[in-house]
Structure formats: C-alpha cells, structure tokens
Design a protein around this motif. Sequence first.
Motif, PDB file in Angstrom:
ATOM      1  N   ILE A 270       0.861  -0.888  -0.345  1.00  0.00           N
ATOM      2  CA  ILE A 270      -0.279  -0.102   0.326  1.00  0.00           C
ATOM      3  C   ILE A 270       0.884   1.153  -0.257  1.00  0.00           C
ATOM      4  N   PRO A 271       0.726   2.560  -0.327  1.00  0.00           N
ATOM      5  CA  PRO A 271       1.096   3.385  -0.897  1.00  0.00           C
ATOM      6  C   PRO A 271       1.745   4.061   0.369  1.00  0.00           C
ATOM      7  N   GLU A 272       0.936   4.022   1.647  1.00  0.00           N
ATOM      8  CA  GLU A 272       1.758   4.683   3.053  1.00  0.00           C
ATOM      9  C   GLU A 272       2.891   4.095   3.580  1.00  0.00           C
ATOM     10  N   ASP A 273       3.030   2.809   2.992  1.00  0.00           N
ATOM     11  CA  ASP A 273       4.279   1.887   3.540  1.00  0.00           C
ATOM     12  C   ASP A 273       5.114   1.782   2.681  1.00  0.00           C
ATOM     13  N   ARG A 274       5.003   2.016   1.581  1.00  0.00           N
ATOM     14  CA  ARG A 274       6.636   1.574   0.347  1.00  0.00           C
ATOM     15  C   ARG A 274       7.829   2.554   0.613  1.00  0.00           C
ATOM     16  N   LYS A 275       7.516   3.086   1.445  1.00  0.00           N
ATOM     17  CA  LYS A 275       8.666   4.142   2.242  1.00  0.00           C
ATOM     18  C   LYS A 275       9.224   3.182   3.137  1.00  0.00           C
ATOM     19  N   ILE A 276       8.730   2.215   4.112  1.00  0.00           N
ATOM     20  CA  ILE A 276       9.291   2.059   5.301  1.00  0.00           C
ATOM     21  C   ILE A 276      10.596   0.772   4.192  1.00  0.00           C
ATOM     22  N   LEU A 277       9.824   0.518   3.337  1.00  0.00           N
ATOM     23  CA  LEU A 277      11.124  -0.739   2.007  1.00  0.00           C
ATOM     24  C   LEU A 277      11.885  -0.266   1.660  1.00  0.00           C
ATOM     25  N   LEU A 278      12.154   0.875   1.025  1.00  0.00           N
ATOM     26  CA  LEU A 278      12.369   1.721   0.553  1.00  0.00           C
ATOM     27  C   LEU A 278      13.704   2.722   1.601  1.00  0.00           C
ATOM     28  N   ASN A 279      13.623   2.768   2.838  1.00  0.00           N
ATOM     29  CA  ASN A 279      14.492   3.393   3.233  1.00  0.00           C
ATOM     30  C   ASN A 279      15.310   1.881   4.259  1.00  0.00           C
ATOM     31  N   SER A 280      14.550   0.582   4.621  1.00  0.00           N
ATOM     32  CA  SER A 280      15.252  -0.197   4.806  1.00  0.00           C
ATOM     33  C   SER A 280      16.579  -0.627   3.699  1.00  0.00           C
ATOM     34  N   PHE A 281      16.275  -1.083   2.137  1.00  0.00           N
ATOM     35  CA  PHE A 281      16.997  -1.048   1.467  1.00  0.00           C
ATOM     36  C   PHE A 281      17.896   0.021   1.545  1.00  0.00           C
ATOM     37  N   ARG A 282      17.681   1.047   1.481  1.00  0.00           N
ATOM     38  CA  ARG A 282      18.375   2.339   1.754  1.00  0.00           C
ATOM     39  C   ARG A 282      19.656   2.437   2.876  1.00  0.00           C
ATOM     40  N   ASP A 283      18.833   1.533   4.014  1.00  0.00           N
ATOM     41  CA  ASP A 283      20.209   1.590   5.309  1.00  0.00           C
ATOM     42  C   ASP A 283      21.169   0.657   5.057  1.00  0.00           C
ATOM     43  N   LEU A 284      20.735  -0.738   4.109  1.00  0.00           N
ATOM     44  CA  LEU A 284      21.245  -1.651   3.951  1.00  0.00           C
ATOM     45  C   LEU A 284      22.952  -1.627   3.255  1.00  0.00           C
ATOM     46  N   LEU A 285      22.477  -0.354   2.011  1.00  0.00           N
ATOM     47  CA  LEU A 285      23.296  -0.225   0.879  1.00  0.00           C
ATOM     48  C   LEU A 285      24.773   0.664   1.467  1.00  0.00           C
ATOM     49  N   LEU A 286      24.106   1.145   2.646  1.00  0.00           N
ATOM     50  CA  LEU A 286      24.568   2.368   3.902  1.00  0.00           C
ATOM     51  C   LEU A 286      25.427   1.912   4.813  1.00  0.00           C
ATOM     52  N   GLY A 287      25.641   0.066   4.942  1.00  0.00           N
ATOM     53  CA  GLY A 287      25.975  -0.870   6.010  1.00  0.00           C
ATOM     54  C   GLY A 287      25.389  -0.096   7.214  1.00  0.00           C
ATOM     55  N   ILE A 288      23.921   0.187   6.892  1.00  0.00           N
ATOM     56  CA  ILE A 288      23.141   0.335   7.827  1.00  0.00           C
ATOM     57  C   ILE A 288      22.418  -0.532   8.618  1.00  0.00           C
ATOM     58  N   GLU A 289      22.450  -1.743   9.555  1.00  0.00           N
ATOM     59  CA  GLU A 289      22.050  -2.666   9.836  1.00  0.00           C
ATOM     60  C   GLU A 289      20.597  -2.261  10.115  1.00  0.00           C
ATOM     61  N   ASN A 290      19.397  -3.182  10.020  1.00  0.00           N
ATOM     62  CA  ASN A 290      18.438  -2.592  10.003  1.00  0.00           C
ATOM     63  C   ASN A 290      17.313  -3.384  10.602  1.00  0.00           C
ATOM     64  N   GLU A 291      16.573  -3.515  11.427  1.00  0.00           N
ATOM     65  CA  GLU A 291      15.590  -4.399  11.973  1.00  0.00           C
ATOM     66  C   GLU A 291      14.476  -4.910  10.850  1.00  0.00           C
ATOM     67  N   GLU A 292      13.564  -6.314  11.790  1.00  0.00           N
ATOM     68  CA  GLU A 292      12.086  -5.986  11.200  1.00  0.00           C
ATOM     69  C   GLU A 292      11.553  -5.061  11.473  1.00  0.00           C
TER      70      GLU A 292
END
Length: 744
Positions: free
Chosen positions: A233-255
């Motif tokens: 759903i549109p409101e939650d898409r940013k959550i997934l994108l931010n998670s991938f962005r953090d991984l590419l920056l070397g930032i560990e993320n949680e569930e």
Amino acid sequence: MIESERQLETLIDLERARVLERELRLESEALLSGLNTLSRAESPQQMFSELIVVFRSVFEFEDAFIIAETEKNTMEVLSSSSEQFQGSKWFSDKLFNRVINGEPIAVFDVSHVEEWKSIPSSLKQGIQSALHVPLSKQPQPAILICTHSTQHFFGPKHVKIARRFSPLTSQAFVNIELKRAVAERDRLFTLSLDMMGITNFEGVFKQVNSAWGVTLGYSSHELYNKRLMKFIIPEDRKILLNSFRDLLLGIENEEFEIRCYTKKREIKWLLCSVGVCVTDRLCYVVARDITNRKKTEYKLAFEADHDSLTGLANRKYMMSKLSIAIGNNQHSLQHHFAVLFLDLDRFKIVNDSLGHLIGDELLKEISNRLSKISSLDNTVARLGGDEFLILLENIENFNLAVKTAKLVQQELKLPIRLNGYNIVCTASIGITSSAVHYLNSAEVLRDADIAMYLAKAQGGASHFVFDHTMHAKAISQLQMETDLRNAIFNEELEIFYQPIFDIKNGLISGFEALIRWQHQTKGKMSADEFIPIAEESELITLIGLWTMERVCNDIHSWKKNDAFSDAFYVSINLSAKQFWQKDLLFQIKKQIEAYGLTPQCIKFELTESLFMDNTIDSLALLNSLKQYGISLYMDDFGTGYSSLSYLHQLPFDVLKIDKSFISRMESDEASLNLVRTIILLAQSLNLGIIAEGIESQSQRDLLLKMDCNYGQGFLLSYPMSAIEINKHFQNEEQHISPSKSLYN
C-alpha cells in the motif's frame, strides 16, 4: 653409425613416442572421464564409487578402496573395488594422516612401510605394492589406496597422474557441498511457510516461493517479473525503500511491518526482513503473514480501552482523554471542554425485576442512543454499572453542555421495548467544565460525580452544574462521614427514648428509640443531620446493629425493675439498607435472645417508600418478621407513594401519621381532612394509629375527637435517656403501666 643402427634407433624412438602418446591419451581420457565423474557426482559416496572405476583404467590396479573419516572421527572404507575392504575399519591413523597431509606416494613394497605393518593380515593379504592418493581434506577427509600383488608395480607415472587428480577431487567435494547447500536452500525456499522472494535492484521479482502466492492470492507465475512495490500500500512503500537504503549504506536494520494488497484488494500485514547482494545487484525479502496477530493486537488494544458489554470507551480510556483535554486547555484557554456524568435512575429495579440479561440489553440500547446524539468531537464512555460519561471537546460555550444534558433526557424518555416490556429510563446528570481550571482528570470526575449526586437527590431525571460550593460541601460531608465512623467506636452515639402515650389517659404505652450524636465540635446532633450520610456510606448497617444491641440492653436493664411490664415495647426505625440485609432476621434473633427478651418487646418502624420498588420480596421479609413475633409500624404515612393496594397486602400493624400533617391541622383544612382520612383508613383496615409531633393541647383534642388515641410529641414528653427512664420507672407515683394494647 651404420644405416641399420640408425633405423633401429628411429624405430625405438617411434615406439617410445607411440607409448608416450598412448599414455598421454589414456591420461587425457582418464582426466576427461574423471572431470565428468566429478561434475556429475551428487554425493561423496557416488563420487567415490565412480572414481574407483576411472582410476582402474588409468592405474591398472587390482584392488582399490577409499578411506574417509566419519562423523564419529573413525576411519572407514566407504567405497571399494572388492568386498574384501568394503565397510571395514582402518586401523592405521598414522598412514591416513601421512597421506592426507602429503603428496601422492607410490609404495614399491608395503612390507617395508611401518604404517602397513599395523594393518591386519586379513586385509593386506596378497598386497605387495600400493599407491596412496590424497583426495580431500575438507569437508570430509578422504584418501585413495590402490593395491597390486606385484612389487614395484606403481611408479612415477602413476604419481604424476594422481597429482593432477588430487586438486580436482578436493574441488569436487566443495562443489558437492555447494550443490547440497543450494538444493537445501531451494527446498527450504520452496517449502517454507515464510514468504521468500528475490528481486533485482529495480524491485522486480526474479524468484518467489509459493508462500507469497498463498498469502496474496496469486500464483508464483503471476508474481514473477512483477514489481514488489505494486503490492504494497502506498503509505508503507517508503518503509521498504528506507530499509534497502540503510543496507546499502552499511546500516543494519531490524524487522519491520508493512501492509500489502491481496488479489481481492484485502489488506495483509507482513513482518519483513531484507538483505542485499551488491555484486549480483539482488535484493532478498523474507516476510511472514502477521495479519491474525495484528487483528489480535487490535482486539486486545480495543478491549483494553473499551467496555466489553456496550463497546463504548471505558474508564481508563476516558481518563486518558480527559488528561489530554486538560492539557490542551492549559496550553490554550480557547480549547474548552465539558463533562456530563450520567447515572441511570432506578436501574436496580430493572435488574431485580426483569433480570440482569434484560438490564444488560437496556445498557446497550442506552449506549447506542448516547452515541447517536454525540458529535465527532464527543467521547461517550461507560464507567461501570449504570454510570456513563460524555466528554464534549472544542465547544464554543458551556451552554452546549446543558443543551446536551436536556437532549439526553429527551432521548432516554423514549420507551425501550425489551422482552415484551416498555421501559422508560431517566438519568441524573452532573455537569462540569474547563471553566473550573482542572489540573487532572480525577478532579473532573470527582466534581461531575458530586453534581450528579445532587441531581439524584432532587429525585433524578435532572441535571446539576458543578460549582465550588458543592466541592466544599462534599469535603464537609466526607469529614462528617469520617467523624461518624469514629463516633461508632468511640461511643459518641446515644439512644434517647420518646414515650408513646395513650393521649386519652396520659399513660405510657411504649417508646420510640431515637439516636443522637454528641459530636466533639458540633455538639448534640439529631438523626436527621447524620443518618442520611450514614446511609450513603454504608455506615447505617453498623449503626443499626449498634442500636439494636443497645435497645435490647436497655430493655433488659429496665426489666430488672418489676415496674416495667412485658406489655411495654420499644420501636426502632429501620432504613432501607438495614431492611435488605441478608441476615437481618438472624441479627434480630441473636440480640433478642442474647438478652433473654421476647420479640414482643421490639417493634420496627419502616417508611412506605422502602418497599414500593419490590413489593414481592419485601412482603416475604415482612412476613418473616411477623412470624417471629415482631410488630410492624408504617412510619411517616402519607408523605410518600401511598397506595391502598400495597397497604392491604403488607402485614403492618400500625400507621404513624407524619408530624407535618399534625402541625398544619389547625390552620389548613386539607391537612385536617387528610389526618381524618388516614385515621378512618386505619380503622377500616383494623390497624392501630399513632400521631407524631403533638405539640399543643388543641392538637391533642382534635386527635381525640377523631378517635386517634395514641401519640407522641413535645406536649406529652421530650425524649429521655435510658437512665432517666429507669428513674421514671422507680417512681411509684408515676403511671407506667401501658393503658392497653394498640391492637384492640
């Protein structure tokens, strides 16, 4: 050199070349065959078996076997060209370790090798020479041993070929483990109940398991090559994108949690974890359907803040809302709010008469009506029982609260049809507002409650707006309650007895017990000043027991004087709470019998309002008192909901005319006629009659003319203490015997 010799050398060179070519061809064929074998192998056991076949063509051995280290750290023959060695244990760790850690070795004569000497004869029978070939150190250490019955059979050429095979077999072991790991991953990927998917950096599914399809309602084929974001759903898409962005920056993320659309446009909650592989430009998404868990969480959260019966907000939620409203008002005085505290009138009658199930249905219907008349800025809550609270926020003026209270009363007056009954309900409403400048929600609830009780004291079906004088009065009442509780245990209460006379001849018939309180600061207080407080605070039960015990004690004391006749009695006032005590009759019997008295010594005075709401149960209790031998007086007759029908049903012995009618007889014709009617009514029902509050001779004369022969009042005698009555009995000149029974 002669020509023949040159030709011979040429022939020898050609033969050597053919032999070398043959050896190279065989070696190449063996290598190709070995490579095919190694590439096809799916397990170490399969590779071992096929390697022996390949090596036989190259090394021309008679027997060969592969020794490997097992999980139990023992050396065992896992594959063999003959049954002689298959499955046997290998007893030379030294030989195994020497081979595994070294190069291929050709043993010309095994009898000269120390490590072979420890091998049982049954295993090395017929073996003269051997070729030792290391196959793999990891993940499973293994060696190949080729044997021959001829000494010096194996030589440098065999070692040379073996050296080419050793690294290949080591890599083959690694490949097998990789294949096994990949197969296991694919199996888990396919069978996993969790949703597993692989996308490229553009978010397009490149691999997806069936769990995605089961959860979202698609087939795996429908999901393949589709963008993952399409399903979120549109409101939650940013959550997934931010998670991938953090991984590419070397930032560990949680569930994290996101919501997805199913094929039917339903919403599913997913708990996700992600990973990225930068070199392959792939993203890995693992998700789990937590929709049921979220529903349970929402349900628990709703139940924590809402009433289970009506679905309205509960006390906890309302107190939180009040705190927010108070904070908003403190931040901005333009943020006004008001609170309505509702208590249903006579709701207990519905529960007692129609049952609690009908009572619950009534509460639900009332809740629906309150919700309908409330706007979006209003919150309706059920505090418990039959108490409700309405919070009005963002109001322009406080008159809206009064208008809402009137609207509530109008809505509640409409009959509610339940189980064949038309039930009309009213409410007592207390109102307070932010104009009082509250500091916390408890203060709001307290003041609204105070105002509600004042409305109820007016007979219900009304509203009261709180002001500060009410709080002061409530504090005073609370202090009075505390003082009264202490007074019971500090013996500050005292019983006074007002004689009841035969007004025709002036003889005493009995007494009415009147309780007084010698307050430490306020002085002597009559029952009218503190009994209402006792009834509200449940102290009336303790006071009632204390009164009963004290009266029985005084009668027992008086009976020691022979002048006190058994025909004398003392009447005691019973409040509603005392009357409905479950163990009332038990407590009465206990006190009477403890002092050796007869039930005829005690009469009970009850007001008519006490049994109006529940005639059937009250009739049963009154009859039990009558059967025990206690006479019953109806006190203050004419001031309540007098009804000839219940007066005829209930087993009363005497009617007591309220003093308010007696005091107006001389000046008010209507009061005089009413007294006359009550007397005639009592006579027609064969009931005794006692007039209260006789304070003048003319009142006494009027009562005598109307054939009312018994009365009490200041004209006849003021209330006396037990000691004064005892002295009165000891005066033989006083006429202390009762004139006659009230029931003649």
